[in-house]
Write an enzyme that holds these catalytic residues in place. Structure first.
Site, PDB file in Angstrom:
ATOM      1  CG  HIS A   1      -4.973  -6.117  10.305  1.00  0.00           C
ATOM      2  ND1 HIS A   1      -4.143  -7.019   9.670  1.00  0.00           N
ATOM      3  CD2 HIS A   1      -4.536  -4.876   9.950  1.00  0.00           C
ATOM      4  CE1 HIS A   1      -3.245  -6.344   8.965  1.00  0.00           C
ATOM      5  NE2 HIS A   1      -3.455  -5.053   9.115  1.00  0.00           N
TER       6      HIS A   1
ATOM      7  CD  GLU B   1      -6.854  -0.862  12.039  1.00  0.00           C
ATOM      8  OE1 GLU B   1      -6.178   0.127  11.719  1.00  0.00           O
ATOM      9  OE2 GLU B   1      -6.912  -1.898  11.351  1.00  0.00           O
TER      10      GLU B   1
ATOM     11  CE  LYS C   1      -4.072  -1.646   2.610  1.00  0.00           C
ATOM     12  NZ  LYS C   1      -3.682  -3.013   2.973  1.00  0.00           N
TER      13      LYS C   1
END
Length: 428
Positions: A217, A220, A71
């Site tokens: 992840h 979050e 990214k």
């Protein structure tokens, strides 16, 4: 440049440890730390280069456990429209669909790694967006880049898939096979999601079936009803999953009731799950509401996790993309700002212990060959700083750091952002 075979002596260096700082001399030979001795006790031998540290700190080269090299640096081309998590997700999806060819991904990865190397990082684990068909583009690029950077930065990669994709067992299996073929890990992003338990179960099952470690992840979010960390710990325990498990972010843990926090910490500790906190990205994204000052820092419960016996690392996360518009993969910045954001500077006697959260701790979690320790026999991958204590260390960016790799002083140059103009289509 000093050759790796040429002996190098660092005199009067301050080393950080669990009990504070100690003054040591270090003799480097054949790419390794040959000798550690009391500060000022070693004399130079003929042909040996000497660095007089003058009580300056010497740190092991950094290990960055959680990044997104695929990214990186797309903000000039595709900015986050409102700074929110939703805005970031949509902006990245649009940019990926329009631009993420092999050439584009490779150019931005290379730029990011040059920056990390110049700042003193020796090992990186990156998450790679792996929703088909992107997985067939990005993973071969990563393999090529990993080979090119061998000996400078050791690289690992995690196959990242969103929660909806994680519900599709066939797709999860395809992504797991891709990660397996490239020596990677399986990952996913699970936060506030009504089918979080099912998605986590599919990921744990696929990782176990393919013999992969997990790096997810998790939570979050600032919503106290986001409880995926608890679900993950229970699933790992109930399934008997025996691979390594890392949970990243864990932001909502800081917003949950105390009784739930205690229960979750106990489960995470029992399951042997390590936590990696990404304070800079979470500070940027969490609790962002237009025209309102944020009410919390977005960081997880660093002190409480560590007190519960859970392994905690700090990492950089995104770099100049819609999820975090800034950063340069500089783990010195990550350490400095994490200390400020998480109040890691008190109690004072524990501050030096947090230094390992950007070196030895993530190295052990990931199993990198570079162990992030300063000890006899260890690889001589070090940073020599002019700062003599934590106050001086965190007051400045330490732009004058001396970087030693394989026992040799190197002089890497940070890449110029202008190099990305043609890649991003942003040249004047």
């Amino acid at each position: 440049m000093t050759s790796a075979a040429e002996p190098l002596l660092i005199r009067q260096a301050r080393l950080a440890g669990a009990s504070g700082f100690s003054l040591q001399d270090l003799r480097l030979r054949n790419g390794r730390i040959e000798t550690l001795a009391e500060g000022g006790s070693l004399a130079a031998v003929p042909g040996e280069q000497v660095i007089e540290a003058d009580h300056g700190l010497v740190l092991p080269a950094f290990v960055d456990l959680h990044t997104h090299l695929d990214k990186g640096h797309i903000t000039p081309r595709r900015a986050n429209p409102d700074g929110t998590f939703k805005g970031a997700f949509e902006a990245v999806a649009a940019d990926r669909a329009a631009h993420w060819t092999a050439e584009d991904v490779e150019a931005r990865m290379e730029f990011s790694l040059r920056a990390a190397y110049a700042h003193g990082t020796a090992a990186i684990r990156t998450h790679l967006d792996s929703a088909p068909p992107q997985h067939a583009i990005t993973w071969p690029v990563f393999a090529k880049v990993r080979e090119r950077w061998a000996g400078r930065i050791a690289l690992q990669a995690v196959a990242l898939c969103g929660p909806d994709l994680a519900l599709d067992k066939a797709l999860v299996d395809e992504i797991a096979r891709t990660a397996k073929a490239h020596g990677g890990l399986l990952g996913g992003a699970i936060s506030l999601f009504d089918r979080a338990e099912e998605a986590i179960g599919n990921l744990v099952e696929a990782a176990g079936r393919h013999g992969l470690d997990l790096d997810l992840h998790i939570d979050e979010s600032g919503d106290p009803t986001s409880r995926s960390l608890t679900l993950l710990a229970r699933r790992v325990l109930d399934s008997g999953f025996d691979g390594r498990v890392v949970a990243g972010h864990c932001c909502s843990l800081a917003m949950r009731p105390e009784a739930e926090v205690e229960e979750t910490l106990a489960l995470v500790a029992e399951a042997g799950i390590a936590v990696v906190s990404l304070p800079l990205c979470n500070l940027f994204l969490q609790d962002r509401v237009a025209n309102r000052t944020p009410r919390w820092r977005g960081v997880t419960l660093l002190h409480e996790l560590k007190a519960a016996g859970i392994t905690v690392a700090l990492a950089s996360d995104n770099t100049r993309d819609p999820f975090y518009a800034y950063g340069d993969l500089d783990m010195m910045e990550v350490l400095r700002e994490s200390v400020r954001i998480g109040h890691l500077d008190y109690p004072r006697e524990r501050l030096s212990d947090w230094f390992a959260a950007v070196s030895a701790v993530p190295a052990a979690i990931a199993g990198f060959e570079h162990r992030g320790h300063i000890e006899a026999g260890a690889s001589a991958d070090l940073l020599v700083l002019r700062a003599r204590d934590a106050g001086e260390l965190f007051a400045r960016p330490q732009a004058d750091r001396t970087i030693i790799r394989a026992g040799a002083i190197i002089h890497p140059v940070l890449p110029d952002y202008r190099e990305l103009d043609s890649v991003l289509g942003t040249a004047p």
